[in-house]
Design an enzyme around this catalytic site. Structure first.
Site, PDB file in Angstrom:
ATOM      1  N   LYS A   1      48.384  19.625  11.661  1.00 27.72           N
ATOM      2  CA  LYS A   1      49.648  18.902  11.640  1.00 27.72           C
ATOM      3  C   LYS A   1      50.770  19.920  11.731  1.00 27.72           C
ATOM      4  O   LYS A   1      50.645  21.071  11.307  1.00 27.72           O
ATOM      5  CB  LYS A   1      49.775  18.041  10.390  1.00 27.72           C
ATOM      6  CG  LYS A   1      49.835  18.763   9.058  1.00 27.72           C
ATOM      7  CD  LYS A   1      51.162  19.360   8.675  1.00 27.72           C
ATOM      8  CE  LYS A   1      52.290  18.353   8.787  1.00 27.72           C
ATOM      9  NZ  LYS A   1      53.602  19.061   8.544  1.00 27.72           N
TER      10      LYS A   1
ATOM     11  N   THR B   1      49.617  28.158  11.626  1.00 25.75           N
ATOM     12  CA  THR B   1      50.297  26.897  11.859  1.00 25.75           C
ATOM     13  C   THR B   1      50.850  26.349  10.561  1.00 25.75           C
ATOM     14  O   THR B   1      50.749  26.969   9.523  1.00 25.75           O
ATOM     15  CB  THR B   1      49.313  25.885  12.474  1.00 25.75           C
ATOM     16  OG1 THR B   1      49.966  24.649  12.620  1.00 25.75           O
ATOM     17  CG2 THR B   1      48.109  25.695  11.594  1.00 25.75           C
TER      18      THR B   1
ATOM     19  N   GLU C   1      59.554  18.526  16.682  1.00 26.00           N
ATOM     20  CA  GLU C   1      60.471  17.457  16.273  1.00 26.00           C
ATOM     21  C   GLU C   1      61.489  17.152  17.369  1.00 26.00           C
ATOM     22  O   GLU C   1      62.239  18.024  17.814  1.00 26.00           O
ATOM     23  CB  GLU C   1      61.173  17.845  14.975  1.00 26.00           C
ATOM     24  CG  GLU C   1      60.224  17.786  13.794  1.00 26.00           C
ATOM     25  CD  GLU C   1      60.802  18.323  12.497  1.00 26.00           C
ATOM     26  OE1 GLU C   1      60.257  17.967  11.448  1.00 26.00           O
ATOM     27  OE2 GLU C   1      61.777  19.092  12.546  1.00 26.00           O
TER      28      GLU C   1
ATOM     29  N   ASN D   1      66.114  16.607  11.105  1.00 23.88           N
ATOM     30  CA  ASN D   1      66.229  17.600  10.035  1.00 23.88           C
ATOM     31  C   ASN D   1      67.468  17.417   9.169  1.00 23.88           C
ATOM     32  O   ASN D   1      67.511  17.899   8.043  1.00 23.88           O
ATOM     33  CB  ASN D   1      66.174  19.003  10.630  1.00 23.88           C
ATOM     34  CG  ASN D   1      64.746  19.372  10.986  1.00 23.88           C
ATOM     35  OD1 ASN D   1      63.954  19.665  10.103  1.00 23.88           O
ATOM     36  ND2 ASN D   1      64.397  19.277  12.260  1.00 23.88           N
TER      37      ASN D   1
END
EC number: 2.3.1.35
Length: 407
Positions: free
Chosen positions: A179, A190, A276, A402
């Protein structure tokens, strides 16, 4: 090597589960468990950010010890980072709860968390979640998929991959899930990644393979230039394939190494492409470099350039930004020898030769840059080394996501 459907439950002897424990989210699963029916050898890589989450410190101790893990438990929503001694206590309580629920050695329980930094975990919900997970464990591909979904935060989709190879006349399987969508500029691997295999291999060789592979896969991606406090990659091998244990770097090791590399590279690219707010996976290949390190430095400099990422979002062939990012990378090359080419499913187009723009069609370039995967090839004509880095475009939605993340 054969690519197959699945993730962490694809290999023999692995089970997974997911539950909604209400750690932070409502109306979705937010805890996952991966379990091996026999003890495993383990390997891992972890964030080099000096601000390390409690689970990172915990897992380093487990991986670097002689413990033989059988279970990994993961929560999303709260990172258990910057939580002091209390945070380490949560790891200990989690391990105890797993040991009790599954009758495993608590010294080998691996834990991982992802989400908001600074919040304390609701440990009662974590322990209740572990009990629920233990009852839901299943070896099916679907169970692995549910686990991959449960560990997501701002990810838009789960990330899984699995392959099989033949070693010593036995079918060996490697499967993984990861993820990560934001706060991604790994200095080891990651956000969170979990890889399982049924191969029999010496722990030292497994760790060596993982450490090397990470440098060319997870360490070559970036979404926003921020290295997380929780970066963790865990690799488990339970030996249930039945092959003769790999104890040296022979042909079997090389075959396993390439398959493990493929799994890690695919997971890394999925993360980069799901950055994102992203609309495109942005790949940069530097070819004919003097050294591998210089090729890596240049390619990463381009994928992390905010101006270049914005140009990719706008489908704008603004090659000056690419050349500029190459120039401040710190690597030495002659800008008057550089060729740049754009590639995608819509075609291929060279836009500069020897540092000077060619007479190319802006309309055609825009078409190439409008695909969901865009590649830039930079030929610096200095040697024979190559490196590839992966990132994504920079969009309005990145800021929106964010700005609202903690709420």
């Amino acid at each position: 090597m054969k690519i197959i459907k699945g993730g962490v439950t694809a290999a023999k002897g692995y089970f997974a589960a997911a539950v909604a424990a209400k750690i932070k989210y409502e109306g979705r699963t937010d805890m996952a468990m991966v379990y091996s029916e026999v003890p495993c050898v383990s390997a891992g890589t972890f964030t080099r950010n000096i601000v390390k989450a409690a689970p990172v410190k915990w897992d380093r101790d487990v991986v670097y010890s002689q413990a033989k893990p059988q279970v990994v438990v993961v929560n999303s929503g709260i990172a258990n980072a910057c939580t002091g001694e209390e945070g380490m206590g949560y790891c200990k309580e989690t391990a105890k709860a797993c040991a009790k629920a599954l009758n495993v050695d608590k010294a080998g329980v691996l834990v991982a968390s992802t989400g908001v930094i600074g919040m304390q975990l609701p440990i009662d919900r974590i322990c209740n979640g572990i009990d629920a997970l233990a009852k839901e464990l299943d070896r099916s591909i679907e169970a692995g998929n549910k686990a991959a979904k449960a560990i997501m935060t701002t990810d838009t989709h789960e990330k899984e991959v699995a392959v099989t190879i033949e070693i010593d006349g036995k079918e060996v399987t490697i499967g993984g899930m990861s993820k990560g969508s934001g706060m991604i500029h790994p200095d080891m691997c990651t956000m969170l990644g979990f890889v399982t295999s049924d191969i029999a291999i010496a722990k030292e060789l497994l760790q060596e393979a993982v450490s090397e592979i990470v440098d060319d896969t997870f360490n070559m991606i970036s979404v926003d230039g921020d290295t997380s406090t929780n970066d963790t990659l865990l690799v488990l091998a339970n030996g249930m394939a039945g092959n003769v244990e790999i104890t040296k770097k022979n042909e079997d090791y090389k075959k396993f190494y390439e398959a493990l590399r493929y799994v890690n590279e695919e997971l890394a690219k999925m993360m980069a492409g799901d950055g994102e707010g992203a609309t495109a996976l942005f790949e940069v290949k530097v070819i004919h470099a003097k050294t591998k390190d210089e090729a890596k430095v240049i390619s990463k400099s381009v994928i992390t350039s905010s101006l270049t990422k914005a140009a990719i979002f706008g489908h704008d062939a603004n090659w000056g930004r690419i050349l500029c990012a190459m120039g401040y990378s710190g690597a030495q090359f002659d800008p008057e020898k550089v060729d740049l080419t754009f590639e995608s499913a819509a075609g291929s187009m060279q836009i500069i030769e020897n540092g000077v723009a060619l007479d190319y069609s802006e309309e055609e370039a825009t078409k190439i840059l409008s695909e969901p995967k865009v590649t830039v090839i930079a030929d610096i004509k200095q040697g024979e080394e190559t490196a590839t880095a992966w990132g994504c475009d920079l969009t309005y939605d990145y800021v929106k996501i964010n700005a609202d993340y903690r709420s």
